[in-house]
Motif scaffolding. Sequence first.
Motif, PDB file in Angstrom:
ATOM      1  N   UNK A  57       0.902  -1.086  -0.008  1.00 20.17           N
ATOM      2  CA  UNK A  57      -0.048  -0.016   0.091  1.00 20.17           C
ATOM      3  C   UNK A  57       0.894   1.266  -0.011  1.00 20.17           C
ATOM      4  N   UNK A  58       1.956   1.185   0.860  1.00 20.71           N
ATOM      5  CA  UNK A  58       3.070   2.395   0.760  1.00 20.71           C
ATOM      6  C   UNK A  58       3.650   2.641  -0.549  1.00 20.71           C
TER       7      UNK A  58
ATOM      8  N   UNK B 189       0.425   6.560   5.580  1.00 17.91           N
ATOM      9  CA  UNK B 189       0.370   7.989   5.132  1.00 17.91           C
ATOM     10  C   UNK B 189       1.884   8.547   5.441  1.00 17.91           C
ATOM     11  N   UNK B 190       2.550   8.181   6.301  1.00 17.77           N
ATOM     12  CA  UNK B 190       3.603   8.699   6.577  1.00 17.77           C
ATOM     13  C   UNK B 190       4.754   8.279   5.316  1.00 17.77           C
ATOM     14  N   UNK B 191       4.541   7.021   4.827  1.00 17.85           N
ATOM     15  CA  UNK B 191       5.307   6.892   3.603  1.00 17.85           C
ATOM     16  C   UNK B 191       4.896   7.516   2.456  1.00 17.85           C
ATOM     17  N   UNK B 192       3.622   7.854   2.280  1.00 14.40           N
ATOM     18  CA  UNK B 192       2.982   8.428   1.460  1.00 14.40           C
ATOM     19  C   UNK B 192       3.417   9.848   1.411  1.00 14.40           C
ATOM     20  N   UNK B 193       3.355  10.454   2.599  1.00 14.04           N
ATOM     21  CA  UNK B 193       3.866  11.990   2.599  1.00 14.04           C
ATOM     22  C   UNK B 193       5.415  12.031   2.186  1.00 14.04           C
ATOM     23  N   UNK B 194       6.085  11.330   2.546  1.00 11.48           N
ATOM     24  CA  UNK B 194       7.380  11.473   2.379  1.00 11.48           C
ATOM     25  C   UNK B 194       7.896  11.074   1.021  1.00 11.48           C
ATOM     26  N   UNK B 195       7.175  10.090   0.352  1.00 11.09           N
ATOM     27  CA  UNK B 195       7.231   9.799  -1.076  1.00 11.09           C
ATOM     28  C   UNK B 195       6.796  10.821  -2.063  1.00 11.09           C
ATOM     29  N   UNK B 196       5.643  11.554  -1.663  1.00  6.13           N
ATOM     30  CA  UNK B 196       4.921  12.278  -2.778  1.00  6.13           C
ATOM     31  C   UNK B 196       5.776  13.182  -3.431  1.00  6.13           C
TER      32      UNK B 196
ATOM     33  N   UNK C  84      10.607  -1.061   1.641  1.00 10.15           N
ATOM     34  CA  UNK C  84      10.824  -2.538   2.304  1.00 10.15           C
ATOM     35  C   UNK C  84      12.040  -2.358   3.287  1.00 10.15           C
ATOM     36  N   UNK C  85      13.041  -1.305   2.989  1.00 13.73           N
ATOM     37  CA  UNK C  85      14.210  -1.458   3.832  1.00 13.73           C
ATOM     38  C   UNK C  85      14.275  -0.456   4.984  1.00 13.73           C
ATOM     39  N   UNK C  86      13.077   0.251   5.114  1.00 10.58           N
ATOM     40  CA  UNK C  86      12.928   1.242   6.212  1.00 10.58           C
ATOM     41  C   UNK C  86      12.952   0.573   7.195  1.00 10.58           C
ATOM     42  N   UNK C  87      13.550   1.051   8.298  1.00 10.03           N
ATOM     43  CA  UNK C  87      13.544   0.941   9.678  1.00 10.03           C
ATOM     44  C   UNK C  87      13.075   2.071  10.614  1.00 10.03           C
ATOM     45  N   UNK C  88      13.401   3.051  10.139  1.00  8.16           N
ATOM     46  CA  UNK C  88      13.038   4.398  11.185  1.00  8.16           C
ATOM     47  C   UNK C  88      11.740   4.733  10.972  1.00  8.16           C
ATOM     48  N   UNK C  89      10.945   4.741   9.969  1.00 12.49           N
ATOM     49  CA  UNK C  89       9.430   4.983   9.955  1.00 12.49           C
ATOM     50  C   UNK C  89       8.780   4.141  10.470  1.00 12.49           C
ATOM     51  N   UNK C  90       9.383   2.835  10.380  1.00 11.89           N
ATOM     52  CA  UNK C  90       8.416   1.589  10.870  1.00 11.89           C
ATOM     53  C   UNK C  90       8.376   1.743  12.437  1.00 11.89           C
ATOM     54  N   UNK C  91       9.716   1.899  12.906  1.00 11.12           N
ATOM     55  CA  UNK C  91       9.967   2.099  14.488  1.00 11.12           C
ATOM     56  C   UNK C  91       9.306   3.108  15.058  1.00 11.12           C
ATOM     57  N   UNK C  92       8.932   4.205  14.231  1.00 13.32           N
ATOM     58  CA  UNK C  92       8.349   5.484  14.924  1.00 13.32           C
ATOM     59  C   UNK C  92       6.666   5.449  14.736  1.00 13.32           C
ATOM     60  N   UNK C  93       5.989   4.673  13.618  1.00 12.95           N
ATOM     61  CA  UNK C  93       4.796   4.856  13.335  1.00 12.95           C
ATOM     62  C   UNK C  93       4.200   3.599  13.577  1.00 12.95           C
TER      63      UNK C  93
END
Length: 386
Positions: free
Chosen positions: A188-189, A252-259, A316-325
């Motif tokens: 989805x992200x 939504x966080x990944x969407x905002x950072x990737x848009x 897929x390789x993200x750690x920071x956003x996943x840890x936070x959200x």
Amino acid sequence: MDNIAGTKSSLTWVVHISVALLVALWLFPTVGLFISSFRTADQIATNGWWNALFPSEQNLTLRTDAPDTQVQQGTQYVIDGNLFVTDGRPADEATISAWGTSSRDIGAYKPGDVAEIDDGATLTVDKTGNYHMEGPAAFTGSRGERVFVVATTPPELTFENYKNLLFSGRNTDGMVKAFFNTMTVTIPATVIPILIAAFAAYALAWMDFKGRALLIALVVGLLVVPLQLALIPLLKLHLAIGIGKGYLGVWLAHTGFGLPMAIYLLRNYMAGLPRDIIENARVDGATEFQIFLKIILPLSFPALASFAIFQFLWTWNDLLVAKVFLIDATGQTTVMTAQIVDLLGTRGGNWEILATAAFVSIAVPLFVFFAMQKYLVRGLLAGSVK
């Protein structure tokens, strides 16, 4: 001379050499990780992955058979066996060059030497791992005597690491769950920002309205905003509206950072499409949505695929956003990168398990990249040649 037909300029050779070096820098660690995932802990601790196909000298900690296997011969109690067989290894594939009964002096004895152990008992070990232990009193305890050996072992590649990690190990449930959690976050992200960015890019490229130039400048400006700067304010907003502890918040966080990047890339690509096609469609009475859906999207597929690859790999390789959200103390939404960090904390010495987990984590991105690399190249080069 560089301009003579049939010759290559020096700059061309520089480019080729640079590309070869970049490929090597990326390929060697990946190949090393892949090979290490099939090696045992002793092999990894002894030498590098490039020696995986050659015999290697290793320091091994082995044990004799348990005292319940002893037999009494006259006044002596005897235990005979093979150290490698007791450890579950083939008896004829390793050669001992030195051994000892203490980890402080592994090379205290040579094969065939006799060592004195507790209570007057003696132990001797030959180069093939056969040992003879005897003493005047019965051996006690539930485990055999520890023997430290320096042995030359043949190359060994095994699937046990993958079996322990994915099927029968204590981390099986966590890794499998983390794999599906990562898929739940990544797909989805990747899709959501592409859908939104495609509409926005078409509007900024082909629709005339007030403030369009300002919006384009704003998108460019958002490209340089550090992700870390927005994490805490965005997390507070998500917590305030009740989406800060689940998948919706991280989507939504990944969407905002990737848009910003998505809009920028797609807008530049769509703006380079032939104007005549768009104008002819408008003359024929096509609406803006029809033009976007039936003309722009099919022509923009290389650019869409290019961004999809980048977004998928980054998510897929993200750690920071996943840890936070993804705030979850129970581990039900833990992604693979976080699971590997947990493995590093609890099993920091088990490098073979960490290597296997890391390669399992990168296997899907590698498949996606190689499956869609032709679209990536087309999307990156589109518009460079008219």
